[in-house]
Write a protein that holds these residues in place. Structure first.
Motif, PDB file in Angstrom:
ATOM      1  N   ALA A   1      37.048  33.140  26.701  1.00 32.74           N
ATOM      2  CA  ALA A   1      37.654  32.049  27.465  1.00 32.74           C
ATOM      3  C   ALA A   1      39.028  31.685  26.916  1.00 32.74           C
ATOM      4  CB  ALA A   1      36.736  30.833  27.443  1.00 32.74           C
ATOM      5  N   MET A   2      39.182  31.736  25.602  1.00 30.09           N
ATOM      6  CA  MET A   2      40.471  31.411  24.993  1.00 30.09           C
ATOM      7  C   MET A   2      41.502  32.504  25.224  1.00 30.09           C
ATOM      8  SD  MET A   2      39.198  29.709  21.388  1.00 30.09           S
ATOM      9  CE  MET A   2      40.877  29.298  20.884  1.00 30.09           C
ATOM     10  N   LEU A   3      41.031  33.769  25.347  1.00 26.29           N
ATOM     11  CA  LEU A   3      41.971  34.869  25.548  1.00 26.29           C
ATOM     12  C   LEU A   3      42.654  34.787  26.913  1.00 26.29           C
ATOM     13  CD1 LEU A   3      40.004  37.898  24.034  1.00 26.29           C
ATOM     14  CD2 LEU A   3      41.965  36.695  23.048  1.00 26.29           C
ATOM     15  N   LEU A   4      42.015  34.162  27.883  1.00 24.01           N
ATOM     16  CA  LEU A   4      42.599  34.049  29.215  1.00 24.01           C
ATOM     17  C   LEU A   4      43.513  32.849  29.373  1.00 24.01           C
ATOM     18  CD1 LEU A   4      39.523  34.999  31.434  1.00 24.01           C
ATOM     19  CD2 LEU A   4      41.464  36.444  30.761  1.00 24.01           C
ATOM     20  N   ARG A   5      43.694  32.096  28.326  1.00 23.20           N
ATOM     21  CA  ARG A   5      44.515  30.896  28.405  1.00 23.20           C
ATOM     22  C   ARG A   5      45.559  30.929  27.298  1.00 23.20           C
ATOM     23  NH1 ARG A   5      42.238  26.895  31.450  1.00 23.20           N
ATOM     24  NH2 ARG A   5      43.485  25.333  30.376  1.00 23.20           N
ATOM     25  N   GLY A   6      46.663  30.225  27.517  1.00 22.66           N
ATOM     26  CA  GLY A   6      47.647  30.079  26.461  1.00 22.66           C
ATOM     27  C   GLY A   6      48.914  30.867  26.731  1.00 22.66           C
ATOM     28  N   GLN A   7      49.894  30.627  25.899  1.00 20.26           N
ATOM     29  CA  GLN A   7      51.212  31.242  26.020  1.00 20.26           C
ATOM     30  C   GLN A   7      51.174  32.742  25.751  1.00 20.26           C
ATOM     31  OE1 GLN A   7      53.758  29.581  27.106  1.00 20.26           O
ATOM     32  NE2 GLN A   7      55.346  31.137  26.884  1.00 20.26           N
ATOM     33  N   GLN A   8      50.127  33.218  25.054  1.00 20.86           N
ATOM     34  CA  GLN A   8      50.057  34.623  24.702  1.00 20.86           C
ATOM     35  C   GLN A   8      50.044  35.507  25.945  1.00 20.86           C
ATOM     36  OE1 GLN A   8      49.947  35.700  21.356  1.00 20.86           O
ATOM     37  NE2 GLN A   8      50.372  37.676  22.280  1.00 20.86           N
TER      38      GLN A   8
END
Length: 277
Positions: free
Chosen positions: A264-271
């Motif tokens: 879930a975190m990999l699909l979100r954020g500036q990255q």
């Protein structure tokens, strides 16, 4: 009459009769004996913490707050004794008081060990994150994996301490080992995810393929390693049994967020913006 006779027969300056009353064991039975050295200038008092047999007031007060082990009661008594020592030294200038003994040394050793293990756990978590960042030449995903691992390591430690009555031995030193093993789950998942991204897949498709295919290998590896630790439960040494349960259960606890929270975190954020660019 007994105290008067003893003061006449005792070498050096006789102690006050009140001192004799202070060390009387006819009451709660907490203080057991005392002897003197250096012509009455040094007093050695032998004492022990209340236990189930003596059933002292300290034990009753502690049990009102919740069931506690004898080691916890000993720790409470040692801390209280040290407070009384500081108060006595402030009230009587020139008085040198200290406490020692096997329970005191064990308590100090355990306290220092917990501090060292906490520091070692933090250092191992930071080092794993730095190696991950350096090896992959990025910060976003390694930091996300480290956050998931740190969150689960804290949860595992909390669950263990909440159920500490089931374990007589402390195995907090397994936390750095669990950090080193648990970070591998995130490394494998992120590696496959980035590989699929380089092949031109969208973030959702790349993550789905990483979860379905590489996730099976991660799941198998987690069960295999946890099973190896849990096999220690069948030994005859209780300490090894407890260590196997803690390590095996801790690995499974570390595996869960790597397959739920991390995707879930990999699909979100500036990255993700940087990846597309």
């Amino acid at each position: 009459m007994t105290q008067a006779t003893d003061s006449l027969q005792r070498p050096g300056t006789p102690p006050s009769p009140n001192v004799i009353a202070l060390f009387d064991t006819s009451g709660s039975g907490v203080l057991s004996n005392y002897i003197t050295f250096a012509n009455g200038r040094i007093f050695l008092v032998t004492t022990h913490a209340p236990n189930a047999e003596t059933n002292g007031p300290t034990v009753d007060q502690q049990h009102r707050r919740g069931r506690q082990t004898q080691d916890e009661v000993n720790g409470y008594v040692i801390d209280r004794l040290r407070q009384l020592v500081k108060q006595t030294q402030a009230e009587v200038p020139g008085l040198n008081v200290g406490i020692t003994g096997e329970p005191v040394l064990d308590y100090d050793e355990m306290t220092q060990s917990k501090k060292d293990i906490t520091l070692a756990s933090i250092v191992s978590l930071v080092l794993c994150a730095l190696i991950f960042i350096y090896g992959y030449n990025e910060t976003g995903r390694p930091v996300k994996a480290t956050i998931c691992l740190g969150d689960r390591a804290g949860l595992h430690s909390g669950v263990y301490h909440a159920e500490r009555r089931a374990f007589e031995h402390s195995y907090d030193h397994v936390v750095p080992m669990l950090i080193g093993l648990g970070i591998d789950f995130g490394v494998h998942l992120i590696t496959r995810y980035e590989e699929e991204l380089r092949h031109g897949k969208t973030a959702e498709a790349a993550l789905t393929k990483a979860m379905v295919f590489t996730g099976q290998g991660i799941f198998t590896g987690a069960l295999t390693t946890a099973g190896a630790f849990l096999a220690m439960y069948f030994t005859n040494f209780k300490g090894i049994q407890e260590m196997g349960i803690i390590c095996g259960g801790g690995l499974l606890v570390c595996f869960i967020p790597m397959m739920t929270m991390l995707p879930a975190m990999l699909l979100r954020g500036q990255q993700n913006v940087i990846d597309h660019r």
